[in-house]
Design a protein around this motif. Structure first.
Motif, PDB file in Angstrom:
ATOM      1  N   TYR A  62     102.727  64.524   8.951  1.00  0.00           N
ATOM      2  CA  TYR A  62     103.806  63.530   8.947  1.00  0.00           C
ATOM      3  C   TYR A  62     103.481  62.336   9.853  1.00  0.00           C
ATOM      4  CZ  TYR A  62     108.350  61.514  10.192  1.00  0.00           C
ATOM      5  OH  TYR A  62     109.382  60.652  10.449  1.00  0.00           O
ATOM      6  N   GLY A  63     103.810  61.147   9.364  1.00  0.00           N
ATOM      7  CA  GLY A  63     103.754  59.945  10.190  1.00  0.00           C
ATOM      8  C   GLY A  63     102.401  59.275  10.301  1.00  0.00           C
ATOM      9  N   LEU A  64     101.408  59.747   9.568  1.00  0.00           N
ATOM     10  CA  LEU A  64     100.072  59.170   9.646  1.00  0.00           C
ATOM     11  C   LEU A  64      99.772  58.317   8.426  1.00  0.00           C
ATOM     12  CD1 LEU A  64      97.883  62.177  10.889  1.00  0.00           C
ATOM     13  CD2 LEU A  64      99.182  60.522  12.251  1.00  0.00           C
ATOM     14  N   THR A  65      99.043  57.238   8.653  1.00  0.00           N
ATOM     15  CA  THR A  65      98.483  56.451   7.562  1.00  0.00           C
ATOM     16  C   THR A  65      96.971  56.497   7.700  1.00  0.00           C
ATOM     17  OG1 THR A  65     100.395  54.962   7.543  1.00  0.00           O
ATOM     18  CG2 THR A  65      98.392  54.190   6.454  1.00  0.00           C
ATOM     19  N   ILE A  66      96.312  56.927   6.626  1.00  0.00           N
ATOM     20  CA  ILE A  66      94.860  57.081   6.647  1.00  0.00           C
ATOM     21  C   ILE A  66      94.256  56.158   5.599  1.00  0.00           C
ATOM     22  CG2 ILE A  66      92.943  58.683   6.274  1.00  0.00           C
ATOM     23  CD1 ILE A  66      94.776  60.910   7.282  1.00  0.00           C
ATOM     24  N   GLU A  67      93.233  55.435   6.022  1.00  0.00           N
ATOM     25  CA  GLU A  67      92.576  54.483   5.129  1.00  0.00           C
ATOM     26  C   GLU A  67      91.076  54.554   5.382  1.00  0.00           C
ATOM     27  OE1 GLU A  67      92.551  49.826   5.474  1.00  0.00           O
ATOM     28  OE2 GLU A  67      94.408  50.443   4.471  1.00  0.00           O
TER      29      GLU A  67
ATOM     30  N   ILE B 171      94.769  54.888  10.735  1.00  0.00           N
ATOM     31  CA  ILE B 171      95.006  53.497  11.126  1.00  0.00           C
ATOM     32  C   ILE B 171      96.434  53.263  11.623  1.00  0.00           C
ATOM     33  CG2 ILE B 171      93.235  52.611   9.568  1.00  0.00           C
ATOM     34  CD1 ILE B 171      95.617  51.656   7.763  1.00  0.00           C
ATOM     35  N   ALA B 172      97.333  54.233  11.411  1.00  0.00           N
ATOM     36  CA  ALA B 172      98.707  54.053  11.880  1.00  0.00           C
ATOM     37  C   ALA B 172      99.341  55.401  12.182  1.00  0.00           C
ATOM     38  CB  ALA B 172      99.544  53.300  10.842  1.00  0.00           C
ATOM     39  N   ILE B 173     100.129  55.420  13.259  1.00  0.00           N
ATOM     40  CA  ILE B 173     100.941  56.581  13.622  1.00  0.00           C
ATOM     41  C   ILE B 173     102.366  56.091  13.826  1.00  0.00           C
ATOM     42  CG2 ILE B 173     101.381  58.372  15.348  1.00  0.00           C
ATOM     43  CD1 ILE B 173      98.439  58.367  16.021  1.00  0.00           C
ATOM     44  N   ASP B 174     103.296  56.684  13.110  1.00  0.00           N
ATOM     45  CA  ASP B 174     104.719  56.390  13.296  1.00  0.00           C
ATOM     46  C   ASP B 174     105.453  57.713  13.476  1.00  0.00           C
ATOM     47  OD1 ASP B 174     107.348  55.640  13.324  1.00  0.00           O
ATOM     48  OD2 ASP B 174     107.284  54.483  11.455  1.00  0.00           O
TER      49      ASP B 174
ATOM     50  N   GLN C 124      90.652  58.016  21.385  1.00  0.00           N
ATOM     51  CA  GLN C 124      89.636  58.410  20.414  1.00  0.00           C
ATOM     52  C   GLN C 124      89.994  57.955  19.002  1.00  0.00           C
ATOM     53  OE1 GLN C 124      88.818  62.522  22.919  1.00  0.00           O
ATOM     54  NE2 GLN C 124      88.905  62.640  20.700  1.00  0.00           N
ATOM     55  N   LEU C 125      91.222  57.497  18.819  1.00  0.00           N
ATOM     56  CA  LEU C 125      91.638  56.950  17.524  1.00  0.00           C
ATOM     57  C   LEU C 125      91.242  55.478  17.483  1.00  0.00           C
ATOM     58  CD1 LEU C 125      95.124  58.684  17.422  1.00  0.00           C
ATOM     59  CD2 LEU C 125      93.111  59.315  16.074  1.00  0.00           C
ATOM     60  N   THR C 126      89.957  55.259  17.382  1.00  0.00           N
ATOM     61  CA  THR C 126      89.405  53.917  17.582  1.00  0.00           C
ATOM     62  C   THR C 126      89.724  52.942  16.460  1.00  0.00           C
ATOM     63  OG1 THR C 126      87.313  54.713  16.656  1.00  0.00           O
ATOM     64  CG2 THR C 126      87.533  54.738  19.051  1.00  0.00           C
ATOM     65  N   PHE C 127      90.195  53.455  15.324  1.00  0.00           N
ATOM     66  CA  PHE C 127      90.531  52.578  14.202  1.00  0.00           C
ATOM     67  C   PHE C 127      92.040  52.309  14.125  1.00  0.00           C
ATOM     68  CE2 PHE C 127      86.519  54.524  13.105  1.00  0.00           C
ATOM     69  CZ  PHE C 127      85.786  53.484  12.562  1.00  0.00           C
ATOM     70  N   LEU C 128      92.790  52.841  15.075  1.00  0.00           N
ATOM     71  CA  LEU C 128      94.246  52.740  15.016  1.00  0.00           C
ATOM     72  C   LEU C 128      94.710  51.293  15.174  1.00  0.00           C
ATOM     73  CD1 LEU C 128      96.458  54.960  14.711  1.00  0.00           C
ATOM     74  CD2 LEU C 128      96.876  54.693  17.149  1.00  0.00           C
TER      75      LEU C 128
ATOM     76  N   LEU D 250      94.027  47.943  18.127  1.00  0.00           N
ATOM     77  CA  LEU D 250      95.478  48.096  18.040  1.00  0.00           C
ATOM     78  C   LEU D 250      96.155  46.739  17.886  1.00  0.00           C
ATOM     79  CD1 LEU D 250      97.164  50.707  18.132  1.00  0.00           C
ATOM     80  CD2 LEU D 250      97.732  50.140  20.496  1.00  0.00           C
ATOM     81  N   GLU D 251      97.057  46.648  16.913  1.00  0.00           N
ATOM     82  CA  GLU D 251      97.802  45.423  16.656  1.00  0.00           C
ATOM     83  C   GLU D 251      99.276  45.560  17.027  1.00  0.00           C
ATOM     84  OE1 GLU D 251      97.216  44.428  12.569  1.00  0.00           O
ATOM     85  OE2 GLU D 251      95.046  44.127  12.791  1.00  0.00           O
TER      86      GLU D 251
END
Length: 293
Positions: free
Chosen positions: A68-73, A78-81, A97-101, A125-126
């Motif tokens: 739940y709450g993850l976006t994977i590309e 790339i996203a955690i909500d 370690q989530l270097t692409f987040l 991170l944006e």
């Protein structure tokens, strides 16, 4: 007996087995390429924030794509909500370690403690949204190294200390909301570097000093919220240059002077708030004082 001579039911079984094998292989290729270091970081987040008690928890035996709450590309997280999800505990250092987040949204939870020092190494991170938790400690002095940040929303926490001057390095920043913390000190002059900034909200802290004239350089600014602090002195005349302002909230500070006509100088203003003492009489001047050093 070759397949050409096989009974129809055997052919159906063989077809089913082939389809099953194909699905299994597709599953392996779909789920296996998220790196182990990223998975380890997610498991560390789960363990550090009492994942078993989340409103929507993770089954660590399931593929990461099911969490739940993850976006994977492209096989990267790339996203955690995980907002409104009953996270408690501290944010682990392994998060870096989530270097692409690109997006980290942990708002409206029960997280506490200092932000991990490793957080500022997350240079992709944006969006950083940690508001409405119980975080404490100083804001990272090297937050300016997170050069791709566009949104920083840390309000409704217990952060203390000064706003780091390195924040002026975040030239892509569009929203900076640090309201309802325990921040002290002056507004850093480097904030004038944030030419893309649309929202600056510092409501309900213990910030002080005069407002620098360079704030007039933030020409994209639509919301400026400085209420409930200890700012003082005259408002800089350059404030009238912020023609895109829709919200200007300055009450419960120590500003002096009558600014009743200021609203007329801001053509798009909708929400305008000053103390009663600053709203009486004609606008004589918006002359700025020399900034304190």
């Amino acid at each position: 007996m070759n397949s050409l001579c096989a009974p129809p039911q055997n052919l159906a079984i063989m077809k089913t087995l082939k389809l099953t094998l194909l699905c299994c292989l597709l599953s392996v290729f779909t789920y296996a390429n998220v790196s182990q270091s990223q998975k380890d970081a997610l498991v560390a987040l789960y363990n550090a924030t009492d994942g078993d008690t989340w409103n929507t928890s993770w089954n660590l035996d399931q593929p990461i794509t099911e969490w739940y709450g993850l976006t994977i590309e492209d096989d990267n997280v790339i996203a955690i909500d995980l907002s409104f999800n009953n996270l408690s505990g501290k944010l682990p250092s392994e998060i870096s370690q989530l270097t692409f987040l690109k997006t980290l949204n942990l708002a409206f939870n029960k997280l506490e403690g200092k932000l991990p020092e490793t957080l500022t190494s997350m240079i992709n991170l944006e969006t950083l949204q940690l508001f409405s938790n119980n975080f404490s400690g100083a804001l990272p002095s090297d937050i300016g190294s997170m050069a791709n940040l566009k949104t920083v929303e840390l309000y409704n926490n217990n952060f203390f200390g000064e706003i780091p001057s390195s924040i002026g390095n975040l030239t892509k920043l569009e929203s900076l909301i640090l309201s309802s913390n325990q921040l002290i000190g002056k507004l850093p002059a480097s904030i004038s570097n944030l030419k893309s900034l649309k929202v600056l909200s510092l409501f309900d802290n213990s910030l002080l000093g005069t407002i620098p004239a360079s704030i007039g350089e933030l020409t994209q600014l639509e919301e400026l919220v400085l209420s409930n602090n200890a700012f003082y002195g005259n408002l800089p005349g350059e404030l009238a240059q912020l023609s895109n302002l829709k919200t200007l909230l300055l009450s419960n500070n120590g500003f002096k002077g009558n600014y009743a006509a200021l609203k007329d100088k801001l053509p798009n203003i909708v929400d305008f708030d000053l103390d009663d003492a600053n709203m009486k009489g004609a606008l004589a001047t918006l002359d700025s004082e020399e900034n304190d050093d």
